[in-house]
Design a protein around this motif. Sequence first.
Motif, mmCIF file in Angstrom:
data_model
loop_
_atom_site.group_PDB
_atom_site.id
_atom_site.type_symbol
_atom_site.label_atom_id
_atom_site.label_comp_id
_atom_site.label_asym_id
_atom_site.label_seq_id
_atom_site.Cartn_x
_atom_site.Cartn_y
_atom_site.Cartn_z
ATOM 1 N N GLN A 65 -12.227 -6.932 6.385
ATOM 2 C CA GLN A 65 -11.161 -5.998 6.060
ATOM 3 C C GLN A 65 -10.466 -5.602 7.363
ATOM 4 N N ILE A 66 -9.133 -5.656 7.379
ATOM 5 C CA ILE A 66 -8.342 -5.213 8.537
ATOM 6 C C ILE A 66 -7.554 -3.990 8.111
ATOM 7 N N ASN A 67 -7.823 -2.865 8.756
ATOM 8 C CA ASN A 67 -7.243 -1.580 8.367
ATOM 9 C C ASN A 67 -7.525 -1.348 6.877
ATOM 10 N N ASP A 68 -6.498 -1.375 6.043
ATOM 11 C CA ASP A 68 -6.716 -1.138 4.606
ATOM 12 C C ASP A 68 -6.441 -2.381 3.772
ATOM 13 N N VAL A 69 -6.508 -3.551 4.383
ATOM 14 C CA VAL A 69 -6.190 -4.796 3.672
ATOM 15 C C VAL A 69 -7.428 -5.684 3.650
ATOM 16 N N ARG A 70 -7.810 -6.119 2.469
ATOM 17 C CA ARG A 70 -8.942 -7.038 2.310
ATOM 18 C C ARG A 70 -8.456 -8.460 2.628
ATOM 19 N N VAL A 71 -9.172 -9.137 3.497
ATOM 20 C CA VAL A 71 -8.805 -10.500 3.908
ATOM 21 C C VAL A 71 -9.691 -11.481 3.151
ATOM 22 N N VAL A 72 -9.054 -12.417 2.433
ATOM 23 C CA VAL A 72 -9.782 -13.416 1.653
ATOM 24 C C VAL A 72 -9.291 -14.805 2.046
ATOM 25 N N ALA A 73 -9.725 -15.787 1.262
ATOM 26 C CA ALA A 73 -9.441 -17.178 1.634
ATOM 27 C C ALA A 73 -7.952 -17.486 1.658
ATOM 28 N N ASP A 74 -7.158 -16.887 0.751
ATOM 29 C CA ASP A 74 -5.737 -17.222 0.688
ATOM 30 C C ASP A 74 -4.857 -16.188 1.393
ATOM 31 N N SER A 75 -5.423 -15.366 2.253
ATOM 32 C CA SER A 75 -4.624 -14.373 2.976
ATOM 33 C C SER A 75 -3.703 -15.064 3.981
ATOM 34 N N TYR A 76 -2.571 -14.438 4.251
ATOM 35 C CA TYR A 76 -1.611 -14.996 5.209
ATOM 36 C C TYR A 76 -1.071 -13.876 6.085
ATOM 37 N N PHE A 77 -0.669 -14.260 7.305
ATOM 38 C CA PHE A 77 -0.166 -13.325 8.304
ATOM 39 C C PHE A 77 1.271 -13.693 8.641
ATOM 40 N N THR A 78 2.138 -12.688 8.748
ATOM 41 C CA THR A 78 3.532 -12.913 9.111
ATOM 42 C C THR A 78 3.973 -11.838 10.099
ATOM 43 N N GLY A 79 5.112 -12.099 10.743
ATOM 44 C CA GLY A 79 5.701 -11.118 11.640
ATOM 45 C C GLY A 79 5.072 -11.142 13.018
ATOM 46 N N ALA A 80 5.550 -10.235 13.868
ATOM 47 C CA ALA A 80 5.069 -10.132 15.238
ATOM 48 C C ALA A 80 5.283 -8.710 15.721
ATOM 49 N N GLY A 81 4.542 -8.358 16.775
ATOM 50 C CA GLY A 81 4.700 -7.037 17.358
ATOM 51 C C GLY A 81 4.343 -5.936 16.382
ATOM 52 N N SER A 82 5.296 -5.015 16.185
ATOM 53 C CA SER A 82 5.061 -3.883 15.286
ATOM 54 C C SER A 82 5.389 -4.209 13.835
ATOM 55 N N ASP A 83 5.724 -5.446 13.534
ATOM 56 C CA ASP A 83 6.111 -5.843 12.174
ATOM 57 C C ASP A 83 5.143 -6.847 11.571
ATOM 58 N N ILE A 84 3.883 -6.780 11.934
ATOM 59 C CA ILE A 84 2.891 -7.717 11.392
ATOM 60 C C ILE A 84 2.522 -7.299 9.974
ATOM 61 N N GLU A 85 2.474 -8.292 9.094
ATOM 62 C CA GLU A 85 2.094 -8.057 7.702
ATOM 63 C C GLU A 85 0.969 -8.995 7.320
ATOM 64 N N ILE A 86 0.040 -8.490 6.494
ATOM 65 C CA ILE A 86 -1.045 -9.300 5.931
ATOM 66 C C ILE A 86 -0.887 -9.285 4.422
ATOM 67 N N ASP A 87 -0.630 -10.460 3.861
ATOM 68 C CA ASP A 87 -0.404 -10.584 2.412
ATOM 69 C C ASP A 87 0.713 -9.641 1.945
ATOM 70 N N GLY A 88 1.742 -9.494 2.785
ATOM 71 C CA GLY A 88 2.881 -8.652 2.424
ATOM 72 C C GLY A 88 2.701 -7.178 2.708
ATOM 73 N N THR A 89 1.544 -6.748 3.214
ATOM 74 C CA THR A 89 1.285 -5.347 3.533
ATOM 75 C C THR A 89 1.359 -5.160 5.044
ATOM 76 N N LYS A 90 2.154 -4.212 5.492
ATOM 77 C CA LYS A 90 2.342 -3.985 6.919
ATOM 78 C C LYS A 90 1.112 -3.307 7.514
ATOM 79 N N VAL A 91 0.696 -3.792 8.689
ATOM 80 C CA VAL A 91 -0.422 -3.195 9.422
ATOM 81 C C VAL A 91 0.052 -2.907 10.841
ATOM 82 N N THR A 92 -0.454 -1.832 11.405
ATOM 83 C CA THR A 92 -0.054 -1.427 12.751
ATOM 84 C C THR A 92 -1.288 -1.237 13.623
#
Length: 281
Positions: free
Chosen positions: A192-219
């Motif tokens: 789990q990263i912050n409040d997002v559960r990471v599973v086999a089909d999880s994906y990461f997008t963005g960079a810097g302060s705009d990183i998202e995991i499965d469409g949910t923004k994490v800081t």
Amino acid sequence: MSNDAHPQTPENPDDDNKPTPATPATPATPVTPETPAAPEQQLTGRQRLAAGLWPPRVSRAQLIVALLLFVLGLGLAIQVRSTSDNSALRGARQEDLVRILDELDDRTQRLEDEKTRLESQRSELESSSDQAEEARKQTQEKERQLGILAGTVAAEGPGITLTVAGASAAVESDMLLDAIQELRAAGAEAIQINDVRVVADSYFTGAGSDIEIDGTKVTAPYVFKVIGKPEDLEPALNIPGGVVQTLEKEQATATVARSEKIVVDALRPAKRPDYAQSSSQ
């Protein structure tokens, strides 16, 4: 008075100018036959050996065999050189190599334990007096395990907490993904990263302060809660050139703490596959 002496004939002055008769040519000396050449010098054993070896007499089959042996030797030399040049562990210290070997031994042990567990389940099914009830229990246990892997069920157990802090621009989404891959390879069972559960089909997008995991923004700070064997998870992050060193090069900090109880309670909704279906009858 008569002179008894014969009168002298006067000398002819032209006698000196008369040509002298040619002297007959001396007959040519008959040509004798040539003297026979001396017999050829006797060769020594070394000279005969040298004469037999040079010039070399090579057959076509010998040439083909020599060419094949040369190509084979060249290929082996290139393979050895390529293997030794591309080895990722050449520059590692002795203690790092020992730690990597320990990790491999631990993974082997986990696989052996899983094999033993499955064999035990099979034995229980075969020997149980109530096979239907035993099968139902194992089905429920399997459902719980799959729920943990799919992120639809909360989980708790021993593991580590990885905290990545620093400037937002210093941490890229691919660095977080690399950390996930290292943890999975070390035997992580729930992440789990912050409040997002990471599973086999999880994906990461963005960079810097705009990183998202499965469409949910994490800081930042990014807090990884990982369930697994701490003795395997922590060294996997600290190997030479691993996640911790990479983050430190980017002016970020990575702190790893072991714990006997890690709670992973972020859940994902169950998702029905659109196309995949069970092949069991």
